[in-house]
Design an enzyme around this catalytic site. Structure first.
Site, short mmCIF file in Angstrom:
data_model
loop_
_atom_site.label_atom_id
_atom_site.label_comp_id
_atom_site.label_asym_id
_atom_site.label_seq_id
_atom_site.Cartn_x
_atom_site.Cartn_y
_atom_site.Cartn_z
N LYS B 29 0.62 -1.24 -0.07
CA LYS B 29 -0.04 -0.06 0.02
C LYS B 29 0.89 1.47 -0.17
O LYS B 29 0.87 2.00 -0.70
CB LYS B 29 -0.89 -0.13 1.33
CG LYS B 29 -1.98 1.13 1.30
CD LYS B 29 -2.74 0.96 2.50
CE LYS B 29 -3.84 1.71 2.57
NZ LYS B 29 -5.09 0.78 1.84
N ARG B 102 -3.45 2.90 8.97
CA ARG B 102 -3.54 1.67 7.90
C ARG B 102 -2.40 0.85 8.02
O ARG B 102 -1.20 1.36 7.79
CB ARG B 102 -4.16 2.00 6.71
CG ARG B 102 -5.62 2.61 6.55
CD ARG B 102 -5.82 2.60 5.05
NE ARG B 102 -7.32 2.78 5.11
CZ ARG B 102 -7.95 4.04 4.80
NH1 ARG B 102 -6.85 5.12 4.69
NH2 ARG B 102 -9.10 4.19 4.66
N GLY B 111 -8.15 -7.93 5.45
CA GLY B 111 -8.92 -7.97 6.63
C GLY B 111 -8.07 -8.68 7.71
O GLY B 111 -8.78 -8.92 8.96
N MET B 113 -5.54 -7.26 9.36
CA MET B 113 -4.85 -6.28 10.16
C MET B 113 -5.70 -5.34 10.35
O MET B 113 -6.75 -5.06 9.63
CB MET B 113 -3.62 -6.25 9.69
CG MET B 113 -2.53 -7.28 9.87
SD MET B 113 -0.77 -6.80 9.71
CE MET B 113 -0.91 -6.63 7.88
N ARG B 370 -3.70 -1.20 -6.72
CA ARG B 370 -3.01 -2.52 -6.49
C ARG B 370 -3.34 -3.21 -7.75
O ARG B 370 -4.46 -3.02 -8.55
CB ARG B 370 -3.00 -3.10 -5.25
CG ARG B 370 -4.49 -3.51 -5.06
CD ARG B 370 -4.98 -4.13 -3.84
NE ARG B 370 -6.10 -4.09 -3.57
CZ ARG B 370 -6.47 -4.35 -2.42
NH1 ARG B 370 -6.02 -4.52 -1.23
NH2 ARG B 370 -7.92 -4.69 -2.04
N HIS B 488 -8.00 -46.09 -8.04
CA HIS B 488 -8.63 -46.41 -9.03
C HIS B 488 -9.58 -45.38 -9.51
O HIS B 488 -9.53 -44.79 -10.84
CB HIS B 488 -9.33 -47.84 -9.10
CG HIS B 488 -10.25 -48.30 -10.40
ND1 HIS B 488 -11.42 -47.96 -10.38
CD2 HIS B 488 -9.57 -48.81 -11.43
CE1 HIS B 488 -11.86 -48.25 -11.58
NE2 HIS B 488 -10.68 -48.92 -12.14
N SER B 801 11.22 -42.72 -18.70
CA SER B 801 9.83 -41.93 -18.20
C SER B 801 9.49 -42.27 -16.97
O SER B 801 9.46 -43.38 -16.54
CB SER B 801 8.60 -42.41 -19.15
OG SER B 801 7.45 -41.78 -18.84
N CYS B 868 5.57 -39.53 -16.73
CA CYS B 868 4.19 -39.80 -17.04
C CYS B 868 3.22 -40.14 -15.84
O CYS B 868 2.24 -40.70 -15.96
CB CYS B 868 4.05 -40.87 -18.07
SG CYS B 868 4.81 -42.58 -17.41
N TYR B 888 10.07 -33.66 -21.83
CA TYR B 888 8.85 -33.71 -21.83
C TYR B 888 7.90 -33.99 -20.59
O TYR B 888 8.53 -34.98 -19.78
CB TYR B 888 8.03 -34.24 -22.89
CG TYR B 888 8.15 -35.81 -23.04
CD1 TYR B 888 7.24 -36.46 -22.13
CD2 TYR B 888 9.28 -36.60 -23.38
CE1 TYR B 888 7.24 -37.84 -21.99
CE2 TYR B 888 9.11 -37.99 -23.01
CZ TYR B 888 8.19 -38.59 -22.58
OH TYR B 888 8.14 -40.00 -22.39
#
Lengths: 917, 917
Positions: B29, B102, B111, B113, B370, B488, B801, B868, B888
């Site tokens: 802020k 603030r 919310g 603080m 922001r 499963h 893999s 995989c 990959y």
């Protein structure tokens, strides 16, 4: 010109080109013949001869069965030296030299390769030999008959690669002709055949050979010799030899040497003899010259067992041959010479020697010497005696006994002689060593009942579970159709040192019908079975046992030598005060694994098990805490007794490990009993039991995971351990408890559990008014991730103990209970060299162990590290543990002596390796 | 003298000590206020103020809540600058300055603080302020009333560490007094109270405070200011803030800054207003200025929702507020100024801004800006639009959407608004993302039947098995009481992109009674359930869905940007031609895992499954070969279709993996059916099924172990793959099959299987008259030992893999189906930070992966490496795969877009890190 390579090593006449250290080149037999013949301190009467080196064998296989070109000349020169020494000539018609052709590899391969004797007998040399033997025509034609039979078989058929149908081998055909001849003559023994018979037979043999093999038996001495040499080299790649090498791990490239040696004959009459002897008794280790001999016989007759050999001296007499005259009596001069020689040989070689000798017309010849085989008790006695006599060092003493020889002393075994006479009924995994014989039963209850009636029973089960433990304890042996080396049956049996065979998958065990069916045979309740648990063989019927397992002073004296050599500590896995005491007597220096949960398996555990079950089915924290409080005194009692029995030696106590549902009864009746006792419905109990059921319990809610989800279970155990120790300490006793957390995978688990233990520790100090209590908190390393995270884990963990059973399971992804389906195929196809649950996988699992040790010690320099998996009692694995720098191994009480020995042997082996470098 | 440290950063009047880059010091802020106020290109109308740095917060906690001694002087100087700019003085009786206090941490903690407004109102300043506001007594006493309430709560109670009983907090007590006053007056709104009411109430408040807290409300402006500052710092260690930081992984040491700023008032009458706006629509991403405002109101009123805010312009109007006048209409000048400012802000920050503004008597003030939060579809649209507009680079574009935002676009979800209104019935593991609502059924058969009638059904099962697959496919969602993220049910559902919650252990699912009981509630067949599969929440009843999953051009355009940035390939796990096509449309560049066995799970697989079962129960090699031959065409058909669908992209086909018994039916009826069809007795079938049963099937006879024990199974599969490829190649089509061997633990396994495959390959070339066929043979790395032995394995294996599901199971020793019993406790107690089956464990399992990659590439430099396991679709895990150098990742079709995005994000993240260094 470069000097040509030496392929032929001569020995004889007090000289030799080689010596005993050249086994790789000359083979064991050739090197020892050279040593006996040529070493200045020996120069024994060895018939002269020569050795063709193993390099020729290598050359022979590399060059399409051709010899190096230098060989022919070197061989002829060596043959000439024999001729010169003996004044006889090979192939000579007046006084012919005969030779033997024998194999001789680096390592003895008994019976695996070929031999040809009496080489040099031809139409031309026979008359001369008859003349030289004083007209002993029968002797000569018998020798000729033997040569033809051997040669046809070994050289003309086998070495030629001919593979006849069953029973159609040339040797068998000739044997049948010999048999027919005897039948025709109405006699039984070969020796009953006359010279004329033999002469005629030889002619018939030669005709038959030509007919069957399409070639003539060679009538040229030199051709016979080369044929014999080729046959010996060929036999290196014979099927039997290859199979044997696979089993014994002998590399193919070693090759064999060939020994050609002048023949001497023990079958030249009453003044001739042949025999085999040992410098000490190989059956019991007594320090007496021991052997057998036969008058008027050839070497093969001693082995063949047609005639009963006589003892060479009084010490060698047994009930079978006590009535026969000894060599010492019959031929005192030759015996005295032999006795002196064997003394010199043992001193020279610093080990018991197995020697072969022949006396030809009163003259002694040494045909072979080698380190003699011996059984377990003999090996231990000899090693201890020789050490005491100053013949060998302590390092040599510890290498003189193999772990399996030691094992023979630790269990009764099936009488090996009796075992040879029967057929193996089924093979399984050798889970508990030793032998046993008993009547088969199919339920634990029957085992208990029959045992009460004094019967010896073998409990046969598809697989066992904790409810069978009473029955297992009552049985002399346990046999299962399923499960691996670390299945329930195997673990329990090994812990007790009980004979056990598991995973015997060819058996169909039908507990309901009370039968075992196997290959068409049916075994019923009450039938006798005999188990060789060391090999995993099951026999039908009752075989005699040999028991070497009694208290044995020599054994403990011998093992004390190991203790001087070894660096590695040896602890035991023991769960009761009794086990602890037994392990102490076998040399354990502490307990590496005390499994709290095992108090629920054993005999007389009914009440504790009931309370445990009550704890397990508790639905609320309060219920569970109450059940734990009731369990507490049982835990403390066992722990206190064990700590006391170990008299100040460290005791590692592992917190409860198996999944809780393992303790919930499976049988309907037991469930009903429990539900009644607990005052809950069967449905509720079954629901709870089924909610505990897991797909893969080995990787489920167990070990520290129980301790994290139910901290109160850890707390009660910690309290039992620490208060037991505190009470003993209060009484002035020395105690070293070590709390071990199982199945750890993350440091946070240890931190969580330590917090509980430390709280309990402080409370106990206050309660007993103590300032301090020696206590370590450490962890099992049995999960691969724990090995990798060892550096962080060694922060809060004061010691590591490798649980190599689980580490092997997780590293391979092998469930030890399920490997039966594929492990045999894996071994058979060479995918794995051995079952990694028996011998530690040093490359894979071993690397995780090395990683864990290095990382653990990085965080905590003096981290105490041990192993408490089943591998702690496997010799090769023990050696690995030493090499990677562990502090101790821990194994079943009955494996403690083996671990002590292996731990000493590795020190000697490594020193030798270092020296070699 | 050393220059004293700067603790206070002033902003206002076109200048600022700080800027946007100083978030760590000034908080978000404070940094943005400085940027707006002081940046030469902005210089926006920000009420002047100053920020006390986060370093003061750190000092405050390090020094027993004392401030650095320099603070007082610096604060007073800064306050002086505000006074000078505004011509008002703090605490001054004639024209008093009021300020807000603030919090403002580095990261927004909405919310969590405290805030205190209107600081500076005292008995002395009130008259002056009334005078300055033209006698607006009601406004001033309302402001005073608010100050007292906030201050008493935040400073005098919370910051003082007082913890009152429920409902006895000072704020609640004062609220009740306010309520009573309104009741007494017969009014509903605070605004209905008169100045006199408020004035009286303030006096009563102060009395009450003194009575309850024992202290007086301070009547000194400076004391109020210090109280407010202290309260903000204190709130950093408040319970809510700490809990929030734990969840969001915000370190405690960051601390908060404190912003003190001159008050401006949107509640000074009809020419005043306050509002919140976004530079683009955060709900759908439209590039229009969007916001809400309230005339005559303070900021908190907009949020509180008592009055309905009005749209700031036409584009912001909704059906709820369309009737209200827009700010553009009401205050055109202020709106125009605001519109220009937001344009400049977005351009300046290069991202959508969330701004707060106040209009005091026609004058616009900017109170905050922001980066604005947005939902998934909006994030994608904005990122793509801004990239197109040239506002951001492609690297920036890919970081603008989080994976979970992307996920919102891939599944229908439960309407978040509706979800807020109902109670969660049960929580389970979020196994299949998205939402669904349907009528509950308890059997697969019922699911199929009801679905045929057009009903939406939720299939509830204790756990599912392959026999349930038809029913699962017919359901809109799947709910199980047992099983983990890779059970499963979870695997199947995720493969289909179907909503699924597993391991919902608080549910008692009674299939026989057709009920679910949970916490006293009973759900019967046919009742409606709604599942949020993204969170794992189950709701009773029928909630509305929001569907963003339809074909979405913006999504594919956006993902195309990712493809330009990422280096990592993205493949998919697909088992049918349909799956393959769907994955292609989502951007998959190949198949990383085609599971041969999945052809036996799906719809219409009856015949293939029957043949498989026939093969499994075969007793002889011949029977098995016959069954395999019958299976062959089914295998080939699926493989061929899939190879064709992937149009020349690589397709990795994994040989059969699960234990065979998984395919044997469990239900008595199915067993009878099968036995009849196979023509064998039920007993024989059950015997065979039971002989296949395993204790720990996950580590049993599966994967390559099947291929080693039954080479004919490998052979048939290899033939199906190679002949399918050969037929396509023969037709001139491009094919890249890759055969993958699962569950490898030793190189010998690969060698054994390769031999079979190579034989089949040669036969196929001959059969189809081909010279060559592109084919790779590789292996899964899913067993820890395989990772360690990777160097030898990479000899015969052409690709790796990683099967991270199994690798995680074995590395942790966690059975993924059984973790439900302890994983919740592990997460809750912080022993594990996350479920390693969801997000890859980078330290443990990850190290094995790194070892395997390094060793594998040592033996084979260009070894192709992928993953995989389920982790291939988890963003953090995808990033890891990129970092360790894989080629990959492969994941479920529905995760492909997420993997593409994550693979691009990691490139940008790593480049930023490198730059920082």
């Amino acid at each position: 010109m470069a000097k040509s390579k030496k392929f032929v090593y001569f020995f004889g006449g007090g000289k030799a080109d080689g010596n005993e250290s050249m086994k790789n080149l000359l083979g064991g037999k050739g090197a020892n013949l050279a040593e006996m013949a040529g070493h200045p301190k020996l120069r024994l009467p060895v018939p002269p001869g020569f050795t063709i080196t193993t390099e020729v064998c290598a050359h022979y296989y590399k060059n399409a069965k051709k010899y190096p070109k230098e060989l022919d000349g070197q061989l002829k020169a060596a043959l000439g030296r024999i001729e010169k020494l003996l004044g006889k000539n090979f192939g000579d018609s007046s006084d012919p030299l005969l030779v033997s052709v024998r194999s001789g590899a680096r390592k003895s391969m008994p019976g695996m390769m070929e031999t040809v004797l009496n080489v040099g007998l031809t139409a031309a040399t026979i008359p001369g030999l008859i003349r030289e033997t004083g007209g002993n025509e029968r002797f000569v034609y018998d020798a000729y008959r033997r040569l033809i039979m051997m040669y046809a078989d070994v050289v003309m058929e086998k070495a030629a690669g001919i593979e006849p149908a069953d029973d159609m081998g040339i040797r068998k055909q000739l044997d049948r002709m010999l048999g027919e001849r005897k039948k025709k003559k109405g006699v039984k023994l070969d020796t009953d055949l006359s010279a004329a018979d033999l002469k005629e037979l030889c002619e018939q043999f030669k005709k038959k050979i030509k007919e069957v093999l399409g070639k003539s038996f060679p009538d040229d001495a030199m051709e016979q010799l080369w044929g014999g040499i080729g046959a010996v080299f060929s036999s290196w790649q014979g099927k039997r030899a290859i199979a044997y090498r696979r089993i014994e791990n002998i590399p193919d490239i070693w090759g064999t040497a060939v020994n050609v040696q002048a023949m001497v004959f023990g079958n030249m009459g009453a003044d001739s003899a042949t025999g085999v002897a040992f410098t000490r008794n190989p059956g019991n280790g007594d320090a007496h010259f021991y052997g057998e001999y036969l008058i008027n016989a050839q070497g093969e007759d001693v082995v063949a067992g047609i005639r009963t050999p006589a003892p060479i001296n009084e010490n060698s007499a047994s009930e079978h041959n006590r009535q026969e005259a000894t060599l010492a009596d019959k031929m005192p001069a030759a015996y005295k010479q032999l006795f002196d020689i064997q003394k010199r040989l043992e001193k020279h070689y610093r080990d018991m020697q197995d020697i072969e000798f022949t006396i030809e017309k009163g003259r002694l010849f040494m045909l072979q010497c080698r380190v003699g085989k011996r059984n377990g008790p003999a090996a231990v006695k000899m090693a201890f005696d020789m050490y005491k006599e100053g013949l060998i060092t302590k390092e040599m003493a510890v290498t003189r006994v193999t772990p399996s020889q030691l094992d023979e002393l630790l269990h009764p075994i099936v009488d090996p002689a009796a075992e040879k006479t029967v057929k193996v009924l089924a093979k399984g995994l050798p889970a508990g060593p030793g032998g046993a014989t008993g009547q088969v039963v199919f339920t634990a209850a029957a085992a208990v009942e029959w045992a009460k009636e004094g019967k010896a029973v073998v409990l046969a089960r598809e697989e066992t579970n904790p409810e069978d433990v009473d029955g297992m304890s009552s049985s002399v042996a346990i046999l299962t159709a399923r499960g691996g080396m670390t299945s329930h049956a195997a673990l329990v049996a090994r812990g007790w040192g009980k004979c056990c065979i598991v995973g015997c998958s060819s058996l169909h065990i039908d507990a309901a019908a009370k039968t075992i069916t196997v290959g068409g045979e049916t075994i019923k309740e009450g039938d006798w079975l005999t188990l060789n648990g060391t090999k995993g063989y099951v026999y039908s019927g009752r075989l005699p046992m040999v028991d070497a397992s009694k208290e044995n002073q020599i054994l403990s004296d011998y093992l004390a030598i190991s203790d001087k050599v070894r660096k590695l500590g040896v602890r035991t896995n023991a769960d009761t005060p009794d086990d602890a005491a037994r392990a102490r007597s076998l040399g354990a220096e502490g307990i590496g694994l005390f499994r709290i949960e095992h108090m629920f398996y054993g005999k007389g555990s009914d009440e504790a098990l009931f309370l445990l079950r009550k704890m397990i089915v508790s639905k609320t924290l309060e219920e569970r805490k109450k059940a734990l409080d009731e369990l507490f005194p049982f835990m403390k009692k066992d722990i206190k007794g064990t700590l006391e029995a170990m008299a100040g030696h460290p005791v590692t106590i592992r917190l409860i490990d198996p999944p809780l549902h393992e303790f919930v009864p499976h049988q309907a009746e037991k469930i009903r009993e429990l539900s009644e006792a607990l005052g809950i419905s069967v449905e509720a109990l079954e629901k709870r039991a089924s909610s505990l059921r897991e797909s893969n319990p080995m990787m489920g809610h167990r070990g520290v995971r129980l301790g994290v989800t139910y901290p109160e279970i850890t707390e009660t155990q910690a309290r039992a351990i620490i208060e037991a120790a505190a009470e003993l300490a209060k009484d002035g006793k020395s105690v070293k408890p070590e709390i071990m957390i199982p199945v750890t995978c993350a440091v946070e688990e240890i931190e969580h559990q330590r917090e509980i233990i430390e709280r309990v520790y402080k409370d106990a100090l206050a309660k007993y008014g103590l300032k301090k209590l020696e206590l370590l908190v450490g962890t099992m390393i049995e999960i691969p991730r724990a090995a990798l995270m060892a550096e962080s884990i060694a922060g809060p963990a004061e010691f590591f103990s490798f649980g190599t059973n689980d580490l092997t399971q997780m590293s391979f992804g092998f469930s030890r209970d399920d490997i039966g389906a594929f492990m045999p195929a894996y071994i058979e196809k060479g995918i794995l060299k051995y079952d990694p649950f028996q011998t530690l996988d040093q490359t894979g699992v071993g690397e995780l162990i090395k990683i864990a040790i290095a990382r653990g010690r990085k965080a905590r320099k003096n981290l105490k590290i041990g192993i408490c998996g089943e591998h702690g009692g496997d010799p090769e694995s023990v050696k690995f543990c030493h090499r990677v720098g562990m502090n101790y191994v821990s194994c079943s009480p009955f494996r403690v002596p083996i671990a002590r020995l292996a731990a000493a042997q590795v020190v000697v082996e490594d020193a030798a390796k270092k020296k070699k470098k």
